[in-house]
Design an enzyme around this catalytic site. Structure first.
Site, mmCIF file in Angstrom:
data_model
loop_
_atom_site.group_PDB
_atom_site.id
_atom_site.type_symbol
_atom_site.label_atom_id
_atom_site.label_comp_id
_atom_site.label_asym_id
_atom_site.label_seq_id
_atom_site.Cartn_x
_atom_site.Cartn_y
_atom_site.Cartn_z
ATOM 1 N N ARG A 1 0.821 -1.208 0.000
ATOM 2 C CA ARG A 1 0.000 0.000 0.000
ATOM 3 C C ARG A 1 0.865 1.272 0.000
ATOM 4 O O ARG A 1 0.491 2.291 -0.589
ATOM 5 C CB ARG A 1 -0.934 -0.033 1.209
ATOM 6 N N GLY B 1 -6.943 9.617 10.005
ATOM 7 C CA GLY B 1 -7.933 8.689 10.569
ATOM 8 C C GLY B 1 -8.992 8.284 9.552
ATOM 9 O O GLY B 1 -8.964 8.690 8.386
ATOM 10 N N ASP C 1 -7.770 13.680 7.293
ATOM 11 C CA ASP C 1 -6.549 13.489 8.083
ATOM 12 C C ASP C 1 -6.204 11.998 8.049
ATOM 13 O O ASP C 1 -6.760 11.253 7.252
ATOM 14 C CB ASP C 1 -6.707 14.057 9.506
ATOM 15 N N ASN D 1 -13.228 15.022 1.899
ATOM 16 C CA ASN D 1 -13.919 13.749 1.682
ATOM 17 C C ASN D 1 -15.354 13.904 2.150
ATOM 18 O O ASN D 1 -15.662 14.726 3.012
ATOM 19 C CB ASN D 1 -13.222 12.629 2.455
ATOM 20 N N THR D 2 -16.220 13.100 1.592
ATOM 21 C CA THR D 2 -17.609 13.115 2.028
ATOM 22 C C THR D 2 -17.969 11.724 2.540
ATOM 23 O O THR D 2 -17.595 10.711 1.956
ATOM 24 C CB THR D 2 -18.538 13.595 0.896
ATOM 25 N N HIS D 3 -18.658 11.717 3.670
ATOM 26 C CA HIS D 3 -18.992 10.455 4.334
ATOM 27 C C HIS D 3 -20.507 10.403 4.548
ATOM 28 O O HIS D 3 -21.089 11.369 5.048
ATOM 29 C CB HIS D 3 -18.254 10.401 5.681
ATOM 30 N N ASP E 1 -12.474 8.907 8.548
ATOM 31 C CA ASP E 1 -13.598 9.852 8.659
ATOM 32 C C ASP E 1 -13.521 10.700 9.931
ATOM 33 O O ASP E 1 -14.547 11.014 10.544
ATOM 34 C CB ASP E 1 -14.946 9.097 8.596
HETATM 35 C C1 GRF Z 1 -21.231 8.444 -1.322
HETATM 36 O O1 GRF Z 1 -22.332 8.285 -0.476
HETATM 37 C C2 GRF Z 1 -19.965 8.598 -0.539
HETATM 38 O O2 GRF Z 1 -20.104 9.358 0.607
HETATM 39 C C3 GRF Z 1 -19.682 7.170 -0.196
HETATM 40 O O3 GRF Z 1 -19.945 6.471 -1.378
HETATM 41 C C4 GRF Z 1 -20.928 7.185 -2.118
HETATM 42 C C5 GRF Z 1 -20.347 7.480 -3.465
HETATM 43 O O4 GRF Z 1 -21.335 7.661 -4.412
HETATM 44 N N1 GRF Z 1 -18.361 6.996 0.321
HETATM 45 P P1 GRF Z 1 -21.005 8.131 -5.901
HETATM 46 O O5 GRF Z 1 -19.923 7.215 -6.459
HETATM 47 O O6 GRF Z 1 -20.564 9.559 -5.862
HETATM 48 O O7 GRF Z 1 -22.302 7.972 -6.624
#
Ligand code: GRF
Length: 200
Positions: free
Chosen positions: A61, A139, A137, A103-105, A141
Site C-alpha cells: 500500500r 484517521g 486526516d 472527503n464526504t462520508h 472519517d
Molecule cells: C457516497 O455516499 C460517498 O459518501 C460514499 O460512497 C458514495 C459514493 O457515491 N463513500 P457516488 O460514487 O458519488 O455515486
C-alpha cells in the site's frame, strides 16, 4: 482534482456545477483505484483527463500511496476531492495534500465511520443520519468538519433507500461547499474549518 471509486454521482454533480463559470472550479483530472467504473465514464464524457492506479498492481500500500501522490501532484490541484473514493489516503499523499483534501462520508460524524455508514445507522436504529464533508486526516472519517446535512431515517428504509436519500443531500452539500472553499479559500483553526485565508 477528484478521486472516485464508484458510480460517480457526486462527481457528476461537481462536473455539472463546474460548467458554470461563476462556480469558480475547474476539474483538472479524475483518478480512480478501479478501472471500468461509471465515474470514469462520466469524466471521459466531460472531456476530463482520467487515470487509474490499482492497489493490486503494487507490492504494498505504501508504494501505491507514493505513486498516487506523485500522479495527483502532476496535475497541480489546489484542492483534492475524494468523492466516493474507497481507499484511505496514506502518509505520502497527506504529506503533499493534507489540509486541502476533502472527503464526504454518508453519516453524521463522529457517528458510524467507515465503509458502511448507512447500514450502521440503520442497524443502530437512529432516526436522523446524514452526510459529513470533512478535511481528510490520517484517521477514518475523523478530519475537521466542513459541513453536515441531516437526513431522516424512515421506518421502511433499507440500506439502499437510505443511502440514496443521503446521497441526494450529500451531493448538494458537496457542490455548495467545494465551490465556497475554492472561491473563498479556507483555514483550519484547531478543528474548526473557517472560510478565508489564515489570519495573520
Ligand atoms: C457516497 O455516499 C460517498 O459518501 C460514499 O460512497 C458514495 C459514493 O457515491 N463513500 P457516488 O460514487 O458519488 O455515486
Amino acid at each position: 482534482m477528484v478521486l472516485v471509486s464508484g458510480s460517480g454521482t457526486n462527481l457528476q454533480a461537481l462536473i455539472d456545477a463546474s460548467t458554470s463559470p461563476d462556480y469558480g472550479v475547474e476539474i483538472v483530472a479524475v483518478g480512480s483505484d478501479r478501472p471500468g467504473i461509471l465515474a470514469l465514464e462520466r469524466a471521459e464524457k466531460h472531456g476530463v483527463e482520467t487515470f487509474v492506479l490499482e492497489t493490486s498492481s503494487y507490492a504494498d500500500r505504501a508504494s501505491w500511496d507514493i505513486d498516487l501522490a506523485a500522479k495527483v501532484e502532476g496535475f497541480d490541484p489546489d484542492l483534492v476531492v475524494l468523492a466516493g473514493f474507497m481507499k484511505l489516503a496514506g502518509p505520502a499523499f497527506l504529506a503533499l495534500f493534507g489540509g486541502r483534501t476533502l472527503n464526504t462520508h454518508p453519516a453524521l460524524s463522529p457517528s458510524f465511520p467507515g465503509m458502511h455508514g448507512p447500514r450502521d445507522a440503520l442497524a443502530y436504529g437512529v432516526k436522523i443520519t446524514g452526510a459529513t464533508l470533512f478535511v481528510v486526516d490520517e484517521g477514518v472519517d475523523t478530519g475537521p468538519i466542513v459541513a453536515q446535512v441531516a437526513v431522516p431515517v424512515l421506518d421502511d428504509d433499507d440500506e439502499d433507500t437510505l443511502h440514496e436519500r443521503i446521497k441526494a443531500s450529500e451531493r448538494a452539500m458537496l457542490v455548495e461547499w467545494v465551490g465556497k472553499l475554492a472561491r473563498e479559500n479556507f483555514h483550519i483553526d484547531d478543528r474548526a474549518v473557517r472560510l478565508g485565508g489564515a489570519p495573520t
